[in-house]
Design an enzyme around this catalytic site. Structure first.
Site, short mmCIF file in Angstrom:
data_model
loop_
_atom_site.label_atom_id
_atom_site.label_comp_id
_atom_site.label_asym_id
_atom_site.label_seq_id
_atom_site.Cartn_x
_atom_site.Cartn_y
_atom_site.Cartn_z
CG LEU A 69 -2.29 -4.77 -3.38
CD1 LEU A 69 -2.92 -4.73 -4.76
CD2 LEU A 69 -0.84 -5.21 -3.47
CB ALA A 70 -8.09 -4.79 -1.30
CD GLU B 227 0.54 -10.92 5.24
OE1 GLU B 227 -0.03 -12.01 5.46
OE2 GLU B 227 1.28 -10.74 4.25
CB CYS C 273 -0.89 0.02 1.24
SG CYS C 273 -2.08 -1.33 1.33
#
Length: 178
Positions: free
Chosen positions: A53-54, A80, A2
């Site tokens: 960014l999903a 993450e 992201c």
């Protein structure tokens, strides 16, 4: 991956804010093509921008900048958290099932920071990350990244002609340059 960006304090008039947001989102769009968001606080608060960014929670519940359940804490996050399910379970003790709006590790991280504080949360989480939180009540901006610097986080301290200082940070150096 992201894209995150912030200016603190923003010290920017509204017309200029929109120009900066659009410019930054265009630069960061390669890091996060799925969603663009921003949070525009008052002049003394940060301007926070995010491109997403999903991956984990692809619903709109994972949008950022994200506001905590209490409305006090705001986060922009890139990375993450590998053990977010375990942390989420500890947060749900004595809470209703509706406590979380989605399934993202961002929401878990944000609620953990609000409940336990930055120090404990940073000691508990495992993952790769760079993030910034704004505590609206305490008026404190906190910026952190993982121990190995796996996710990029650049910052620049700007001093203008009136000796006003502000911090500009981003996950992409070009966002700061522009």
């Amino acid at each position: 991956m992201c894209g995150i960006f912030g200016i603190f304090p923003s010290l920017i008039v509204n017309d200029e804010k929109q120009y900066i947001i659009e410019k930054v989102q265009n630069i960061l769009s390669s890091r996060g093509p799925d969603f663009k968001g921003d949070w525009q606080g008052k002049e003394y608060e940060p301007l926070l921008v995010h491109t997403r960014l999903a991956l984990i929670d692809q619903s709109s519940n994972g949008k950022q900048p994200m506001l905590s359940n209490s409305g006090n804490m705001i986060i922009v996050f890139n990375g993450e958290i590998y053990n977010h399910h375990e942390i989420r379970k500890s947060l749900c003790i004595n809470k209703s099932q509706d406590f979380f709006k989605g399934y993202s590790d961002t929401e878990t991280l944000l609620e953990s920071i609000e409940k336990y504080g930055h120090k404990k949360t940073l000691n508990d989480i495992k993952g790769m990350f760079a993030f910034a939180t704004w505590d609206r009540q305490k008026e404190v901006l906190t910026i952190a990244r993982d121990r190995f610097g796996e996710k990029p986080l650049y910052w620049y301290k700007e001093i203008d002609e009136f000796q006003n200082e502000r911090l500009i940070f981003a996950s992409d150096l070009n966002a700061i340059k522009k």
